[in-house]
Design a protein around this motif. Structure first.
Motif, PDB file in Angstrom:
ATOM      1  N   PRO A 174      31.925  54.398  38.190  1.00 38.28           N
ATOM      2  CA  PRO A 174      32.327  53.065  37.756  1.00 38.28           C
ATOM      3  C   PRO A 174      33.741  52.768  38.240  1.00 38.28           C
ATOM      4  CG  PRO A 174      32.597  54.612  35.962  1.00 38.28           C
ATOM      5  CD  PRO A 174      32.044  55.408  37.120  1.00 38.28           C
ATOM      6  N   GLY A 175      34.142  51.506  38.123  1.00 40.26           N
ATOM      7  CA  GLY A 175      35.462  51.126  38.592  1.00 40.26           C
ATOM      8  C   GLY A 175      35.895  49.787  38.040  1.00 40.26           C
ATOM      9  N   ILE A 176      37.098  49.399  38.389  1.00 42.34           N
ATOM     10  CA  ILE A 176      37.675  48.128  37.973  1.00 42.34           C
ATOM     11  C   ILE A 176      37.646  47.184  39.169  1.00 42.34           C
ATOM     12  CG2 ILE A 176      39.737  46.962  37.091  1.00 42.34           C
ATOM     13  CD1 ILE A 176      40.577  49.702  35.921  1.00 42.34           C
ATOM     14  N   GLY A 177      37.026  46.038  39.004  1.00 38.84           N
ATOM     15  CA  GLY A 177      36.912  45.069  40.089  1.00 38.84           C
ATOM     16  C   GLY A 177      37.921  43.949  39.966  1.00 38.84           C
ATOM     17  N   GLN A 178      38.358  43.461  41.088  1.00 38.88           N
ATOM     18  CA  GLN A 178      39.247  42.302  41.080  1.00 38.88           C
ATOM     19  C   GLN A 178      38.834  41.355  42.193  1.00 38.88           C
ATOM     20  OE1 GLN A 178      43.276  43.728  41.715  1.00 38.88           O
ATOM     21  NE2 GLN A 178      43.052  43.557  43.924  1.00 38.88           N
ATOM     22  N   ILE A 179      38.978  40.065  41.920  1.00 41.02           N
ATOM     23  CA  ILE A 179      38.528  39.035  42.849  1.00 41.02           C
ATOM     24  C   ILE A 179      39.551  37.906  42.874  1.00 41.02           C
ATOM     25  CG2 ILE A 179      36.627  37.517  43.493  1.00 41.02           C
ATOM     26  CD1 ILE A 179      35.942  39.821  40.674  1.00 41.02           C
ATOM     27  N   THR A 180      39.884  37.428  44.064  1.00 39.24           N
ATOM     28  CA  THR A 180      40.654  36.200  44.191  1.00 39.24           C
ATOM     29  C   THR A 180      39.687  35.104  44.628  1.00 39.24           C
ATOM     30  OG1 THR A 180      41.265  36.631  46.501  1.00 39.24           O
ATOM     31  CG2 THR A 180      42.750  37.452  44.810  1.00 39.24           C
ATOM     32  N   LEU A 181      39.838  33.923  44.036  1.00 35.91           N
ATOM     33  CA  LEU A 181      38.895  32.837  44.268  1.00 35.91           C
ATOM     34  C   LEU A 181      39.615  31.513  44.437  1.00 35.91           C
ATOM     35  CD1 LEU A 181      37.853  34.356  41.232  1.00 35.91           C
ATOM     36  CD2 LEU A 181      35.742  33.696  42.362  1.00 35.91           C
ATOM     37  N   TYR A 182      38.910  30.547  45.017  1.00 36.98           N
ATOM     38  CA  TYR A 182      39.375  29.172  45.009  1.00 36.98           C
ATOM     39  C   TYR A 182      38.159  28.267  44.826  1.00 36.98           C
ATOM     40  CZ  TYR A 182      37.921  29.199  49.947  1.00 36.98           C
ATOM     41  OH  TYR A 182      37.202  29.312  51.108  1.00 36.98           O
ATOM     42  N   ALA A 183      38.387  27.130  44.211  1.00 39.35           N
ATOM     43  CA  ALA A 183      37.282  26.257  43.834  1.00 39.35           C
ATOM     44  C   ALA A 183      36.799  25.404  44.996  1.00 39.35           C
ATOM     45  CB  ALA A 183      37.720  25.337  42.697  1.00 39.35           C
ATOM     46  N   GLU A 184      35.505  25.139  45.002  1.00 40.29           N
ATOM     47  CA  GLU A 184      34.959  24.129  45.896  1.00 40.29           C
ATOM     48  C   GLU A 184      35.587  22.794  45.526  1.00 40.29           C
ATOM     49  OE1 GLU A 184      30.434  25.820  46.602  1.00 40.29           O
ATOM     50  OE2 GLU A 184      30.807  24.369  45.001  1.00 40.29           O
ATOM     51  N   GLN A 185      35.885  21.973  46.535  1.00 36.94           N
ATOM     52  CA  GLN A 185      36.553  20.698  46.278  1.00 36.94           C
ATOM     53  C   GLN A 185      35.670  19.517  46.646  1.00 36.94           C
ATOM     54  OE1 GLN A 185      40.499  22.312  48.246  1.00 36.94           O
ATOM     55  NE2 GLN A 185      40.961  20.442  47.103  1.00 36.94           N
ATOM     56  N   GLY A 186      35.986  18.387  46.032  1.00 32.66           N
ATOM     57  CA  GLY A 186      35.257  17.160  46.285  1.00 32.66           C
ATOM     58  C   GLY A 186      35.846  16.052  45.427  1.00 32.66           C
ATOM     59  N   PHE A 187      35.191  14.915  45.394  1.00 32.72           N
ATOM     60  CA  PHE A 187      35.686  13.792  44.604  1.00 32.72           C
ATOM     61  C   PHE A 187      35.724  14.179  43.125  1.00 32.72           C
ATOM     62  CE2 PHE A 187      35.047   9.876  42.145  1.00 32.72           C
ATOM     63  CZ  PHE A 187      36.129   9.141  42.606  1.00 32.72           C
ATOM     64  N   GLY A 188      36.903  14.048  42.524  1.00 30.47           N
ATOM     65  CA  GLY A 188      37.071  14.424  41.126  1.00 30.47           C
ATOM     66  C   GLY A 188      37.167  15.912  40.882  1.00 30.47           C
TER      67      GLY A 188
END
Length: 210
Positions: free
Chosen positions: A105-119
């Motif tokens: 087992p292990g510790i996971g890390q993730i960097t993310l960015y959101a999908e963009q659009g109107f609003g």
């Protein structure tokens, strides 16, 4: 290894709080049990916290989710897969990391960015996954945190994975390892080149877990 900058980035304080809490709970064990987790110990991060149950390879359901995560989707998340927060193209990658968190087992890390659009303005986010044991001592639960910067805008918001990595903690040799043809190994994907800029910090709201 988990990058120092990920752990010390002051823009995402909820993850720092959760990391310290998980570490304190486990003590000399490889990981704490799901039953050890008390919401009162993570009140500053509770609205950004979730708990997963891994029910099969590639399948993990949300059992508890904080209010800020519900705000991202505009709905109750209990019973949904964590990949509901992830863009379709990156869901297999997220499923693989969750599997590795439980089977390595292990510790996971993730960097993310959101999908963009109107609003839907830009959002920069960080997620971290810590393994927990179930009542039988198996690493089939996950304590997770997702901290983000930027206005939510129109829900639902889904995220692209920019980078992901796993820090093995070792120690447990369980039958879970047999579910893979090869042992789980750490991995890191190359960053995407179309990173989106971060927006403003959203306000927090404390939510008591049921």
């Amino acid at each position: 290894m988990i990058e120092k900058s990920f752990l010390t980035d002051k823009r995402f304080p909820e993850l720092t709080e959760l990391d310290a809490y998980w570490t304190a709970l486990k003590g000399t064990r490889d990981m704490p049990a799901r039953s050890d987790v008390n919401p009162r110990g993570i009140e500053g991060a509770l609205s950004h916290t979730f708990v997963l149950e891994r029910i099969a390879p590639g399948t993990a359901r949300i059992r508890l989710a904080g209010q800020r995560l519900k705000d991202l989707m505009g709905m109750e998340l209990r019973g949904m897969p964590l990949t509901a927060l992830i863009s379709l193209s990156d869901r297999a990658r997220m499923e693989q990391l969750i599997d590795q968190v439980c089977t390595c087992p292990g510790i996971g890390q993730i960097t993310l960015y959101a999908e963009q659009g109107f609003g839907r303005p830009s959002i920069e986010a960080r997620m971290k996954l810590w393994p927990l044991t179930d009542a039988q001592g198996r690493p089939k639960r996950v304590l997770g945190g997702m901290s983000f910067r930027g206005a939510i805008g129109t829900a639902p918001r889904r995220f692209m994975i920019e980078t992901s990595s796993l820090q093995p903690i070792g120690g447990l040799g369980t039958p879970e390892r047999a579910e893979f043809a090869d042992p789980a190994v750490p991995f890191r994907a190359a960053p995407r080149s179309d990173h989106r800029p971060a927006g403003k910090v959203s306000y927090l709201r404390l939510v008591k877990a049921q």
